[in-house]
Motif scaffolding. Structure first.
Motif, PDB file in Angstrom:
ATOM      1  N   GLU A  66      17.960 -17.175 -27.326  1.00  0.00           N
ATOM      2  CA  GLU A  66      19.183 -16.370 -27.322  1.00  0.00           C
ATOM      3  C   GLU A  66      20.005 -16.624 -26.064  1.00  0.00           C
ATOM      4  O   GLU A  66      21.223 -16.798 -26.129  1.00  0.00           O
ATOM      5  CB  GLU A  66      18.808 -14.891 -27.429  1.00  0.00           C
ATOM      6  CG  GLU A  66      19.984 -13.951 -27.494  1.00  0.00           C
ATOM      7  CD  GLU A  66      19.510 -12.527 -27.685  1.00  0.00           C
ATOM      8  OE1 GLU A  66      19.238 -12.151 -28.832  1.00  0.00           O
ATOM      9  OE2 GLU A  66      19.401 -11.798 -26.673  1.00  0.00           O
ATOM     10  N   GLU A  67      19.335 -16.683 -24.911  1.00  0.00           N
ATOM     11  CA  GLU A  67      20.042 -16.918 -23.651  1.00  0.00           C
ATOM     12  C   GLU A  67      20.622 -18.329 -23.567  1.00  0.00           C
ATOM     13  O   GLU A  67      21.667 -18.534 -22.946  1.00  0.00           O
ATOM     14  CB  GLU A  67      19.098 -16.669 -22.469  1.00  0.00           C
ATOM     15  CG  GLU A  67      18.704 -15.221 -22.304  1.00  0.00           C
ATOM     16  CD  GLU A  67      17.527 -15.012 -21.358  1.00  0.00           C
ATOM     17  OE1 GLU A  67      17.367 -13.878 -20.891  1.00  0.00           O
ATOM     18  OE2 GLU A  67      16.759 -15.975 -21.089  1.00  0.00           O
ATOM     19  N   THR A 115      23.971 -17.709 -25.361  1.00  0.00           N
ATOM     20  CA  THR A 115      24.946 -16.841 -24.685  1.00  0.00           C
ATOM     21  C   THR A 115      25.369 -17.385 -23.326  1.00  0.00           C
ATOM     22  O   THR A 115      26.544 -17.319 -22.976  1.00  0.00           O
ATOM     23  CB  THR A 115      24.405 -15.403 -24.535  1.00  0.00           C
ATOM     24  OG1 THR A 115      23.185 -15.436 -23.799  1.00  0.00           O
ATOM     25  CG2 THR A 115      24.180 -14.749 -25.887  1.00  0.00           C
ATOM     26  N   ALA A 116      24.434 -17.933 -22.564  1.00  0.00           N
ATOM     27  CA  ALA A 116      24.768 -18.445 -21.229  1.00  0.00           C
ATOM     28  C   ALA A 116      25.692 -19.655 -21.315  1.00  0.00           C
ATOM     29  O   ALA A 116      26.612 -19.807 -20.503  1.00  0.00           O
ATOM     30  CB  ALA A 116      23.501 -18.805 -20.458  1.00  0.00           C
ATOM     31  N   LYS A 141      13.548 -14.694 -28.601  1.00  0.00           N
ATOM     32  CA  LYS A 141      13.048 -14.397 -27.254  1.00  0.00           C
ATOM     33  C   LYS A 141      12.080 -15.479 -26.750  1.00  0.00           C
ATOM     34  O   LYS A 141      11.541 -15.379 -25.665  1.00  0.00           O
ATOM     35  CB  LYS A 141      12.358 -13.027 -27.215  1.00  0.00           C
ATOM     36  CG  LYS A 141      13.292 -11.863 -27.488  1.00  0.00           C
ATOM     37  CD  LYS A 141      14.286 -11.691 -26.370  1.00  0.00           C
ATOM     38  CE  LYS A 141      15.176 -10.476 -26.611  1.00  0.00           C
ATOM     39  NZ  LYS A 141      16.268 -10.406 -25.647  1.00  0.00           N
ATOM     40  N   LYS A 150      25.573 -11.326 -27.645  1.00  0.00           N
ATOM     41  CA  LYS A 150      24.202 -11.390 -28.165  1.00  0.00           C
ATOM     42  C   LYS A 150      24.202 -11.240 -29.677  1.00  0.00           C
ATOM     43  O   LYS A 150      23.410 -11.879 -30.366  1.00  0.00           O
ATOM     44  CB  LYS A 150      23.343 -10.292 -27.536  1.00  0.00           C
ATOM     45  CG  LYS A 150      22.938 -10.573 -26.121  1.00  0.00           C
ATOM     46  CD  LYS A 150      22.012  -9.480 -25.609  1.00  0.00           C
ATOM     47  CE  LYS A 150      21.581  -9.788 -24.189  1.00  0.00           C
ATOM     48  NZ  LYS A 150      20.619  -8.811 -23.677  1.00  0.00           N
ATOM     49  N   LEU A 171      15.411 -20.417 -20.003  1.00  0.00           N
ATOM     50  CA  LEU A 171      16.134 -19.392 -20.757  1.00  0.00           C
ATOM     51  C   LEU A 171      15.561 -19.290 -22.169  1.00  0.00           C
ATOM     52  O   LEU A 171      15.132 -20.288 -22.747  1.00  0.00           O
ATOM     53  CB  LEU A 171      17.625 -19.735 -20.851  1.00  0.00           C
ATOM     54  CG  LEU A 171      18.419 -19.775 -19.552  1.00  0.00           C
ATOM     55  CD1 LEU A 171      19.868 -20.148 -19.835  1.00  0.00           C
ATOM     56  CD2 LEU A 171      18.344 -18.458 -18.809  1.00  0.00           C
TER      57      LEU A 171
END
Length: 188
Positions: free
Chosen positions: A82-83, A86-87, A110, A93, A79
């Motif tokens: 950012e992910e 958030t995950a 990213k 976001k 990931l």
């Protein structure tokens, strides 16, 4: 409701790392655990978080969730930065980007953790915990690997984000306790 640790003991085989340890943290209070390596600080955080059972004693926790900044990064390499936030936390976001900006990782949002330096991974680790809506934050040497100037900026942001949250900080550095405005220090 305060966080209370009453007479907690823990051994690993013949090695006792905690012996009837007690401490408390009022709601919104910041507490520091100081001591030598192997003294039981991380073990105590793991017991508070419910990841490890105590041999004896008890832990009373306030209502709400717990966020934990582990010593190891525990980032998901597949990931993006950012992910990873958030995950794990369910935040938006926009919130993830705000925290990444404060952690000076906006340009890397990213990017993938395997491409990050140790200090960048540590800041992402901190960012993820701050994004989690938790009433208690456990911090296990959260500022290791950060150069002094960056460490002060990160601590300032962590300080801002932790208003009204109970914080248990493990560190070997008294200056970090001072910068985090810890009101109690327990030698362990």
């Amino acid at each position: 409701m305060p966080l209370i640790v009453k007479n907690v003991s823990k051994s690993f085989g013949e090695k006792q790392v905690l012996k009837e340890f007690s401490m408390s943290a009022e709601e919104g209070e910041r507490v520091c655990l100081l001591g030598a390596s192997g003294g039981g600080k991380t073990t105590l955080l793991n017991i508070i978080a419910g990841l490890l059972p105590a041999d004896s004693g008890e832990v009373e926790l306030p209502e709400g969730r717990i966020a934990y900044i582990f010593q190891e990064y525990r980032l998901l390499p597949w990931l993006t930065a950012e992910e990873n936030i958030t995950a794990a936390t369910g935040c938006t976001k926009e919130r993830a980007r705000e925290i990444l900006r404060a952690m000076e990782l906006e340009k890397e949002r990213k990017g993938y953790p395997d491409d990050f330096s140790g200090g960048m991974k540590q800041r992402l680790n901190i960012a993820r915990a701050l994004a989690f809506e938790a009433s208690v934050i456990l911090m296990d040497e959260p500022f290791k690997g950060l150069d002094p100037e960056l460490r002060e900026r990160v601590i300032s942001y962590v300080d801002e984000c932790c208003q009204n949250r109970t914080v248990i900080l493990v560190t070997h550095d008294q200056a970090e306790s001072d910068l985090m405005k810890c009101s109690k220090i327990y030698e362990i």
